[in-house]
Write a protein that holds these residues in place. Structure first.
Motif, short mmCIF file in Angstrom:
data_model
loop_
_atom_site.label_atom_id
_atom_site.label_comp_id
_atom_site.label_asym_id
_atom_site.label_seq_id
_atom_site.Cartn_x
_atom_site.Cartn_y
_atom_site.Cartn_z
N VAL A 35 47.18 39.05 32.13
CA VAL A 35 47.02 39.76 33.52
C VAL A 35 47.62 41.06 33.18
CG1 VAL A 35 47.98 39.90 35.60
CG2 VAL A 35 47.55 37.57 34.76
N GLY A 36 46.71 42.08 33.51
CA GLY A 36 47.20 43.42 32.94
C GLY A 36 47.03 43.91 31.46
N CYS A 37 46.58 43.15 30.60
CA CYS A 37 46.63 43.24 29.31
C CYS A 37 45.38 44.22 28.94
CB CYS A 37 46.34 42.11 28.44
SG CYS A 37 46.14 42.31 26.54
N MET A 38 45.62 45.13 27.98
CA MET A 38 44.30 46.13 27.69
C MET A 38 43.40 45.68 27.08
SD MET A 38 46.35 49.87 27.06
CE MET A 38 46.85 49.05 25.40
N VAL A 39 43.47 44.45 26.43
CA VAL A 39 42.54 43.75 25.66
C VAL A 39 41.53 42.92 26.65
CG1 VAL A 39 42.06 42.16 23.74
CG2 VAL A 39 43.98 43.97 23.65
N GLY A 40 42.22 42.54 27.73
CA GLY A 40 41.15 41.72 28.74
C GLY A 40 39.83 42.34 28.96
N ARG A 41 39.61 43.58 28.73
CA ARG A 41 38.14 43.89 28.91
C ARG A 41 37.29 43.42 27.75
NH1 ARG A 41 36.49 44.98 32.48
NH2 ARG A 41 35.69 46.44 33.70
N PHE A 42 37.75 42.81 26.73
CA PHE A 42 37.13 42.49 25.41
C PHE A 42 37.29 40.87 25.21
CE2 PHE A 42 38.82 46.83 24.84
CZ PHE A 42 37.32 47.66 24.82
N HIS A 43 38.50 40.50 25.59
CA HIS A 43 38.75 38.94 25.52
C HIS A 43 37.93 38.28 26.58
CE1 HIS A 43 42.37 38.55 22.57
NE2 HIS A 43 41.46 38.94 22.08
N THR A 44 37.49 36.88 25.91
CA THR A 44 36.98 35.94 26.80
C THR A 44 38.19 34.61 27.09
OG1 THR A 44 36.21 34.64 25.18
CG2 THR A 44 34.74 36.38 25.93
N VAL A 45 37.76 33.71 28.06
CA VAL A 45 38.62 32.47 27.89
C VAL A 45 39.09 31.93 26.74
CG1 VAL A 45 38.89 30.39 29.00
CG2 VAL A 45 38.04 32.20 30.46
N THR A 46 37.86 31.59 25.89
CA THR A 46 38.09 31.33 24.68
C THR A 46 38.97 31.84 23.68
OG1 THR A 46 35.69 30.28 24.65
CG2 THR A 46 36.73 30.44 22.53
N ASP A 47 38.81 33.23 23.88
CA ASP A 47 39.64 34.30 22.92
C ASP A 47 41.14 33.83 23.42
OD1 ASP A 47 37.48 35.28 21.56
OD2 ASP A 47 37.33 36.90 23.14
N SER A 51 44.21 32.61 21.41
CA SER A 51 45.34 33.33 20.98
C SER A 51 46.84 32.75 21.48
CB SER A 51 45.31 34.59 21.69
OG SER A 51 44.29 35.39 21.10
N HIS A 52 46.76 32.12 22.67
CA HIS A 52 47.88 31.43 23.46
C HIS A 52 48.28 29.78 23.28
CE1 HIS A 52 49.18 34.98 25.62
NE2 HIS A 52 47.80 35.34 25.63
N ASP A 53 47.44 29.13 22.29
CA ASP A 53 47.17 28.19 21.68
C ASP A 53 47.36 27.11 23.12
OD1 ASP A 53 47.30 25.86 20.00
OD2 ASP A 53 49.51 25.99 19.99
N VAL A 54 46.24 27.27 23.84
CA VAL A 54 46.13 26.55 25.00
C VAL A 54 44.91 25.71 25.03
CG1 VAL A 54 45.75 26.85 27.64
CG2 VAL A 54 47.47 28.08 26.74
N ASP A 55 44.89 24.51 25.52
CA ASP A 55 43.70 23.37 25.46
C ASP A 55 42.63 24.20 26.49
OD1 ASP A 55 42.24 21.09 26.98
OD2 ASP A 55 42.47 20.88 25.12
N GLU A 56 41.64 24.78 25.86
CA GLU A 56 40.55 25.22 26.71
C GLU A 56 39.84 24.58 27.66
OE1 GLU A 56 36.36 27.97 26.15
OE2 GLU A 56 37.60 27.31 24.27
#
Length: 71
Positions: A35-47, A51-56
């Motif tokens: 939330v609010g991360c500058m990379v959010g424009r480029f990252h997808t849910v998969t990314d 990155s956060h080691d969360v079960d997709e």
């Protein structure tokens, strides 16, 4: 123009949160810093899940449940 699907593999996180703001709570609940991360424009849910080691699969289900609340 039709809104993209929540499950679209190339949907940027920033767009996802703009279209379905109720999903922001899901990111926060999973302690993801998207939330609010500058990379959010480029990252997808998969990314983000990678990155956060969360079960997709689990995370996408939580996103869908949050988005359905509005529907």
């Amino acid at each position: 123009m039709q809104a993209p699907s929540l499950d679209a593999p190339d949907l940027a996180l920033s767009d996802l949160m703009d279209i379905w703001p109720e999903t922001i709570a899901v990111f926060l609940r999973y302690r993801m810093l998207c939330v609010g991360c500058m990379v959010g424009r480029f990252h997808t849910v998969t990314d983000a899940c990678r990155s956060h080691d969360v079960d997709e699969t689990e995370f996408r289900a939580a996103l869908a449940a949050a988005a359905r609340v509005r529907a």
